[in-house]
Design a protein around this motif. Structure first.
Motif, PDB file in Angstrom:
ATOM      1  N   ALA A 123       0.855  -1.184   0.000  1.00 57.49           N
ATOM      2  CA  ALA A 123       0.000   0.000   0.000  1.00 57.49           C
ATOM      3  C   ALA A 123       0.894   1.238   0.000  1.00 57.49           C
ATOM      4  N   LEU A 124       0.383   2.302  -0.571  1.00 60.23           N
ATOM      5  CA  LEU A 124       1.125   3.556  -0.641  1.00 60.23           C
ATOM      6  C   LEU A 124       0.338   4.640   0.073  1.00 60.23           C
ATOM      7  N   SER A 125       0.974   5.311   1.013  1.00 60.84           N
ATOM      8  CA  SER A 125       0.321   6.381   1.770  1.00 60.84           C
ATOM      9  C   SER A 125       0.796   7.730   1.258  1.00 60.84           C
ATOM     10  N   LEU A 126      -0.153   8.607   0.957  1.00 58.42           N
ATOM     11  CA  LEU A 126       0.153   9.931   0.431  1.00 58.42           C
ATOM     12  C   LEU A 126      -0.507  10.998   1.288  1.00 58.42           C
ATOM     13  N   ASN A 127       0.082  12.175   1.247  1.00 55.92           N
ATOM     14  CA  ASN A 127      -0.547  13.346   1.836  1.00 55.92           C
ATOM     15  C   ASN A 127      -0.695  14.389   0.745  1.00 55.92           C
ATOM     16  N   VAL A 128      -1.914  14.875   0.563  1.00 58.57           N
ATOM     17  CA  VAL A 128      -2.192  15.869  -0.472  1.00 58.57           C
ATOM     18  C   VAL A 128      -2.491  17.201   0.207  1.00 58.57           C
ATOM     19  N   THR A 129      -1.735  18.216  -0.165  1.00 58.69           N
ATOM     20  CA  THR A 129      -1.988  19.570   0.334  1.00 58.69           C
ATOM     21  C   THR A 129      -2.460  20.417  -0.835  1.00 58.69           C
ATOM     22  N   LYS A 130      -3.690  20.865  -0.768  1.00 58.66           N
ATOM     23  CA  LYS A 130      -4.293  21.640  -1.849  1.00 58.66           C
ATOM     24  C   LYS A 130      -4.401  23.105  -1.424  1.00 58.66           C
ATOM     25  N   VAL A 131      -3.837  23.977  -2.249  1.00 57.03           N
ATOM     26  CA  VAL A 131      -3.902  25.413  -1.997  1.00 57.03           C
ATOM     27  C   VAL A 131      -4.636  26.053  -3.168  1.00 57.03           C
ATOM     28  N   ASP A 132      -5.717  26.759  -2.893  1.00 55.67           N
ATOM     29  CA  ASP A 132      -6.439  27.437  -3.971  1.00 55.67           C
ATOM     30  C   ASP A 132      -6.893  28.814  -3.488  1.00 55.67           C
ATOM     31  N   SER A 173      -5.611  19.931   3.571  1.00 56.15           N
ATOM     32  CA  SER A 173      -4.701  18.785   3.586  1.00 56.15           C
ATOM     33  C   SER A 173      -5.484  17.529   3.929  1.00 56.15           C
ATOM     34  N   TYR A 174      -5.262  16.456   3.189  1.00 54.43           N
ATOM     35  CA  TYR A 174      -5.956  15.200   3.454  1.00 54.43           C
ATOM     36  C   TYR A 174      -5.059  14.039   3.074  1.00 54.43           C
ATOM     37  N   SER A 175      -5.402  12.866   3.580  1.00 52.69           N
ATOM     38  CA  SER A 175      -4.580  11.676   3.364  1.00 52.69           C
ATOM     39  C   SER A 175      -5.207  10.780   2.307  1.00 52.69           C
ATOM     40  N   VAL A 176      -4.339  10.135   1.546  1.00 53.42           N
ATOM     41  CA  VAL A 176      -4.752   9.227   0.473  1.00 53.42           C
ATOM     42  C   VAL A 176      -4.009   7.909   0.637  1.00 53.42           C
ATOM     43  N   ALA A 177      -4.700   6.810   0.447  1.00 49.56           N
ATOM     44  CA  ALA A 177      -4.079   5.487   0.516  1.00 49.56           C
ATOM     45  C   ALA A 177      -4.258   4.775  -0.813  1.00 49.56           C
ATOM     46  N   GLY A 178      -3.152   4.289  -1.357  1.00 48.61           N
ATOM     47  CA  GLY A 178      -3.218   3.461  -2.558  1.00 48.61           C
ATOM     48  C   GLY A 178      -3.450   2.020  -2.175  1.00 48.61           C
ATOM     49  N   VAL A 179      -4.505   1.403  -2.712  1.00 50.54           N
ATOM     50  CA  VAL A 179      -4.952   0.076  -2.294  1.00 50.54           C
ATOM     51  C   VAL A 179      -4.745  -0.932  -3.421  1.00 50.54           C
ATOM     52  N   ASP A 180      -4.263  -2.114  -3.053  1.00 56.41           N
ATOM     53  CA  ASP A 180      -4.199  -3.228  -4.007  1.00 56.41           C
ATOM     54  C   ASP A 180      -5.617  -3.761  -4.179  1.00 56.41           C
ATOM     55  N   VAL A 181      -6.252  -3.421  -5.286  1.00 52.76           N
ATOM     56  CA  VAL A 181      -7.676  -3.753  -5.463  1.00 52.76           C
ATOM     57  C   VAL A 181      -7.901  -5.247  -5.661  1.00 52.76           C
ATOM     58  N   THR A 182      -6.844  -6.007  -5.915  1.00 52.63           N
ATOM     59  CA  THR A 182      -7.007  -7.452  -6.111  1.00 52.63           C
ATOM     60  C   THR A 182      -7.081  -8.208  -4.794  1.00 52.63           C
ATOM     61  N   ASN A 183      -6.723  -7.562  -3.686  1.00 48.58           N
ATOM     62  CA  ASN A 183      -6.783  -8.203  -2.373  1.00 48.58           C
ATOM     63  C   ASN A 183      -7.126  -7.151  -1.333  1.00 48.58           C
ATOM     64  N   GLN A 184      -8.401  -6.820  -1.228  1.00 48.99           N
ATOM     65  CA  GLN A 184      -8.834  -5.766  -0.316  1.00 48.99           C
ATOM     66  C   GLN A 184      -9.122  -6.265   1.094  1.00 48.99           C
ATOM     67  N   THR A 270       4.783   2.111   0.506  1.00 50.09           N
ATOM     68  CA  THR A 270       5.337   2.560   1.786  1.00 50.09           C
ATOM     69  C   THR A 270       5.125   1.533   2.896  1.00 50.09           C
ATOM     70  N   THR A 271       4.150   0.649   2.712  1.00 48.51           N
ATOM     71  CA  THR A 271       3.842  -0.353   3.741  1.00 48.51           C
ATOM     72  C   THR A 271       3.473  -1.670   3.077  1.00 48.51           C
ATOM     73  N   ILE A 272       3.968  -2.753   3.649  1.00 47.90           N
ATOM     74  CA  ILE A 272       3.583  -4.090   3.204  1.00 47.90           C
ATOM     75  C   ILE A 272       2.808  -4.741   4.346  1.00 47.90           C
ATOM     76  N   TYR A 273       1.567  -5.085   4.101  1.00 50.17           N
ATOM     77  CA  TYR A 273       0.703  -5.724   5.099  1.00 50.17           C
ATOM     78  C   TYR A 273       0.851  -7.235   4.967  1.00 50.17           C
ATOM     79  N   VAL A 274       1.050  -7.918   6.101  1.00 52.42           N
ATOM     80  CA  VAL A 274       1.376  -9.343   6.092  1.00 52.42           C
ATOM     81  C   VAL A 274       0.391 -10.114   6.961  1.00 52.42           C
ATOM     82  N   GLU A 275      -0.070 -11.222   6.435  1.00 56.41           N
ATOM     83  CA  GLU A 275      -0.893 -12.157   7.209  1.00 56.41           C
ATOM     84  C   GLU A 275      -0.106 -13.442   7.389  1.00 56.41           C
ATOM     85  N   ALA A 276       0.052 -13.882   8.635  1.00 52.77           N
ATOM     86  CA  ALA A 276       0.804 -15.095   8.933  1.00 52.77           C
ATOM     87  C   ALA A 276      -0.070 -16.326   8.736  1.00 52.77           C
TER      88      ALA A 276
END
Length: 483
Positions: A123-132, A173-184, A270-276
């Motif tokens: 998964a990829l964690s992002l922070n988006v800062t929008k200025v308008d 400012s808000y947070s965004v997570a990139g998700v592996d859609v094949t294994n949610q 940025t993060t690898i989630y693991v199930e044992a």
């Protein structure tokens, strides 16, 4: 004969039997209450952890972000055109990865291939800062007298001054997570429940679609079908998600490839989630991953649990330590009081037991009679204790106190720990995630069985002491008491 005599003796000594039963009942009720509250604390802590990394996640793999070099800029930069003479709206997005240092996507397969790992997703964690906002250009006016503008050769002319103009910008400012859609079922979305619309489909690996957290959707007035832009790319909202407990730590979920494109992090996570494969082998799997994949930080659920603080942690410690010792002390006192009362009651029955022995009752039969009476008193006390304990547990559940839990960072440097993206990004302050959990006090069948066992044990202890004393009485003792 045994049952008839037992019933008659208990009827004759109702007050003593009630005192013994109530003493045992209070001790057993306290044990049930402490056990049920402790179980509720455990469930609450599990909810805290699951709300952060999802059901089924046993550990995460991250990499600590390297220290910034001297003189390097850590804050986001925005560039705007301020030359326009008219009021023109402008907007700029700054997308930055947050959490630990980026890992190559190929590491996900390496982690998944380790012995003892059932599955792994990145998964990829992002922070988006929008200025308008917009600039308004000011106008230069002379401060000279007589309304004449100053210039070369103009006597008495003042210096020109800029009047009017300015800038008005909003920052979001808000947070965004990139998700592996094949294994949610594993990863950031595992903690979320779709309450409106639908989640991603396996075919939407690079689609311009988004799932939005309910709180963020309410703030921005997004609905299923709404659209929004990030860095000029338009995304359609396909679903609104609600966390299983607490508040969502991510505002927007995107397919992993789209998040990688936005964050200029092609083939990175940025993060690898693991199930044992076996929950009992989590520690061994952690050591294996750390040994085979150098430079990474492996954080297990137990590691993360050690960082939970706040009133939930304090209450849990009290229930575990003070509550347990208090219940043990009260129960021991109840057993002692029951034993002493039973022994005292036997002392007042010298004539009765001496006469029974004179009539041919052996000592073991007298002992059995006293133990039987004590066990019945214990069972009565156990029933009352279970009723009181259940009432106390139901009261706690009905009141539903809401302790808070704060999750601090683990030992993974500035990485996000199990949260995978809740750590520090460049130029950001380290923050704690605060969750509010409704507390319940579930009573399990095991707790009820424990209460019954304690009731029987209390009766046996009291009966053993009283029976031992009764067995030592002789028929001559009854004759002396008559005389």
């Amino acid at each position: 004969m045994f049952g008839i005599y037992l019933k008659r003796e208990l009827s004759r000594r109702k007050k003593t039997a009630l005192v013994v039963a109530m003493g045992l009942a209070l001790g057993i009720a306290l044990v049930i209450t402490v056990n049920s509250v402790s179980a509720g604390m455990t469930q609450a802590q599990d909810k805290v952890l699951k709300s952060l990394y999802g059901l089924g996640t046993d550990m995460t793999v991250t990499k600590a972000r390297s220290a910034p070099t001297a003189g390097s800029s850590q804050g986001p930069r925005f560039q705007f055109d301020a030359k326009s003479s008219s009021k023109t709206s402008q907007s700029s997005d700054r997308v930055m990865t947050q959490g630990g240092q980026a890992l190559k996507s190929s590491l996900v397969q390496r982690v998944a291939a380790q012995q003892g790992v059932a599955s792994a997703v990145g998964a990829l964690s992002l922070n988006v800062t929008k200025v308008d906002g917009s600039f308004t250009q000011g106008k230069a006016r002379s401060s000279g007298s007589g309304g004449q503008q100053g210039g070369p050769g103009a006597g008495g002319g003042g210096q020109p001054q800029v009047q009017g103009g300015g800038a008005s910008f909003n920052v979001n400012s808000y947070s965004v997570a990139g998700v592996d859609v094949t294994n949610q079922d594993l990863g950031p979305l595992a903690t979320m429940k779709i309450t409106s619309g639908r989640t991603f489909t396996p075919a939407q690996t690079d689609a311009k679609v988004a799932v939005v957290a309910k709180s963020y959707a309410k703030e921005k007035k997004y609905k299923v079908g709404s659209t929004f832009k990030i860095s000029g790319t338009t995304y359609a909202v396909t679903g609104i998600a609600t966390p299983d407990s607490g508040e969502s730590t991510t505002d927007v979920y995107l397919p992993l490839k789209q998040a990688q494109s936005l964050g200029d992090a092609e083939d990175e996570v940025t993060t690898i989630y693991v199930e044992a494969a076996d929950s009992k082998q989590i520690a061994a799997v952690k050591k294996r991953i750390q040994a085979n994949i150098s430079g990474t930080t492996v954080t297990t659920s137990s590691d993360l649990a050690a960082t939970v603080s706040g009133s939930l942690s304090t209450a849990s410690d009290l229930a575990t330590s003070v509550g347990t010792w208090l219940s043990v002390a009260v129960l021991a006192a109840a057993f002692l009081v029951a034993a002493l009362l039973t022994s005292a009651a036997v002392s007042r029955r010298v004539r009765e037991f001496g006469t029974l022995k004179a009539l041919g009752w052996p000592s073991r039969r007298v002992t059995r009679q006293v133990v039987g009476e004590s066990v019945v008193n214990g069972l009565i006390g156990g029933g009352l204790g279970i009723a009181l304990g259940l009432a106390a547990a139901c009261t706690v559940t009905a009141v539903s106190p809401k302790p808070t839990a704060q999750l601090g960072s683990t030992g993974g440097g500035t990485g996000g720990g199990m949260g995978g993206g809740m750590g520090d990004g460049p130029g950001q302050q380290s923050a704690k995630n605060t969750l509010e959990i409704a507390l319940s006090a579930p009573v399990s069948p095991t707790t009820i069985a424990l209460a019954v066992g304690l009731a029987v044990a209390g009766g046996l202890i009291a009966g053993a002491m009283g029976g031992w004393r009764a067995s030592r009485m002789r028929p001559a003792d009854a004759l002396r008491s008559v005389a």
